[in-house]
Design a protein around this motif. Structure first.
Motif, PDB file in Angstrom:
ATOM      1  N   MET A   1     -34.081 -18.989  -7.213  1.00  0.00           N
ATOM      2  CA  MET A   1     -34.346 -18.573  -5.842  1.00  0.00           C
ATOM      3  C   MET A   1     -34.612 -17.071  -5.835  1.00  0.00           C
ATOM      4  O   MET A   1     -33.820 -16.281  -6.338  1.00  0.00           O
ATOM      5  N   SER A   2     -35.738 -16.675  -5.278  1.00  0.00           N
ATOM      6  CA  SER A   2     -36.053 -15.247  -5.234  1.00  0.00           C
ATOM      7  C   SER A   2     -35.312 -14.585  -4.086  1.00  0.00           C
ATOM      8  O   SER A   2     -35.023 -15.203  -3.070  1.00  0.00           O
ATOM      9  N   ARG A   3     -35.015 -13.331  -4.291  1.00  0.00           N
ATOM     10  CA  ARG A   3     -34.294 -12.570  -3.274  1.00  0.00           C
ATOM     11  C   ARG A   3     -35.303 -11.825  -2.416  1.00  0.00           C
ATOM     12  O   ARG A   3     -36.189 -11.173  -2.927  1.00  0.00           O
ATOM     13  N   ALA A   4     -35.156 -11.936  -1.109  1.00  0.00           N
ATOM     14  CA  ALA A   4     -36.079 -11.301  -0.170  1.00  0.00           C
ATOM     15  C   ALA A   4     -35.724  -9.822  -0.039  1.00  0.00           C
ATOM     16  O   ALA A   4     -34.559  -9.481   0.178  1.00  0.00           O
ATOM     17  N   SER A  11     -31.005  -3.985   6.818  1.00  0.00           N
ATOM     18  CA  SER A  11     -29.779  -4.698   6.506  1.00  0.00           C
ATOM     19  C   SER A  11     -28.664  -4.284   7.455  1.00  0.00           C
ATOM     20  O   SER A  11     -27.917  -5.131   7.957  1.00  0.00           O
ATOM     21  N   ALA A  67     -27.034 -16.490   6.120  1.00  0.00           N
ATOM     22  CA  ALA A  67     -27.876 -16.987   5.030  1.00  0.00           C
ATOM     23  C   ALA A  67     -28.891 -15.935   4.596  1.00  0.00           C
ATOM     24  O   ALA A  67     -29.082 -15.700   3.398  1.00  0.00           O
ATOM     25  N   LEU A  68     -29.531 -15.284   5.561  1.00  0.00           N
ATOM     26  CA  LEU A  68     -30.532 -14.263   5.235  1.00  0.00           C
ATOM     27  C   LEU A  68     -29.906 -13.105   4.468  1.00  0.00           C
ATOM     28  O   LEU A  68     -30.437 -12.654   3.444  1.00  0.00           O
ATOM     29  N   SER A  70     -27.169 -13.080   2.732  1.00  0.00           N
ATOM     30  CA  SER A  70     -26.623 -13.458   1.430  1.00  0.00           C
ATOM     31  C   SER A  70     -27.703 -13.543   0.356  1.00  0.00           C
ATOM     32  O   SER A  70     -27.405 -13.404  -0.832  1.00  0.00           O
ATOM     33  N   THR A  71     -28.947 -13.741   0.760  1.00  0.00           N
ATOM     34  CA  THR A  71     -30.030 -13.840  -0.220  1.00  0.00           C
ATOM     35  C   THR A  71     -30.928 -12.602  -0.250  1.00  0.00           C
ATOM     36  O   THR A  71     -31.858 -12.543  -1.039  1.00  0.00           O
ATOM     37  N   ALA A  72     -30.641 -11.630   0.594  1.00  0.00           N
ATOM     38  CA  ALA A  72     -31.501 -10.439   0.665  1.00  0.00           C
ATOM     39  C   ALA A  72     -31.166  -9.450  -0.437  1.00  0.00           C
ATOM     40  O   ALA A  72     -30.013  -9.322  -0.858  1.00  0.00           O
ATOM     41  N   GLU A  73     -32.185  -8.756  -0.897  1.00  0.00           N
ATOM     42  CA  GLU A  73     -32.000  -7.660  -1.851  1.00  0.00           C
ATOM     43  C   GLU A  73     -32.225  -6.358  -1.088  1.00  0.00           C
ATOM     44  O   GLU A  73     -33.343  -6.052  -0.680  1.00  0.00           O
TER      45      GLU A  73
END
Length: 158
Positions: A1-4, A11, A67-68, A70-73
């Protein structure tokens, strides 16, 4: 899964919204539901149904934000060293070569894009056309209302 990718400021805005939803909106809605329940018959209680609908929306947004995030860079654009090139996070001053109108945009992640605040998604046509360019360069891209021509006036990172 890529990080957005997301800017540090984006943020922080999303985290502030999440905190407000959890600490202010959620308790207010719970109190409104309790008050509406006290009025009796729930089948025809418009206040109760409105509060439950608002609760559903709020809980959905909380889940979406969690969710957003937790996956964001998170990318701190002040720590980037792109030289004089446009990269993610750049604030770009442009001039429309056809009308002479000046605009300023910041290239941000898809999660935080908001055209009303001049925040354009890195995946948008204009951002893709800007990436890698320098001040003084011209660019052309296809917008929904036709082909646009811009000159890059200045680039900065804040």
């Amino acid at each position: 899964m890529s990080r957005a990718p997301i800017t540090k400021a984006g943020s922080e805005r999303l985290r502030a919204e999440l905190e407000r939803l959890k600490s202010v909106d959620r308790p207010r809605i719970i109190a409104a539901i309790a008050e509406a329940r006290a009025h009796g018959d729930l089948k025809e209680n418009a206040e109760y149904h409105a509060a439950r609908e608002q609760q559903s929306f709020t809980e959905g947004r909380i889940g979406q934000l969690e969710a957003l995030l937790s996956t964001a860079e998170v990318i701190d654009v002040t720590q980037l060293n792109p030289g004089n090139r446009i990269v993610f996070g750049a604030i770009v001053d442009l001039e429309d070569e056809d009308s002479g109108v000046a605009v300023t945009y910041q290239i941000v992640g898809d999660l935080e894009a908001d055209i009303k605040r001049q925040l354009i998604a890195v995946s948008s046509p204009i951002a893709r056309a800007l990436i890698g360019k320098s001040a003084g360069d011209s660019l052309e891209f296809t917008a929904p209302n036709g082909v646009k021509h811009y000159e890059i006036i200045a680039i900065r990172y804040e």
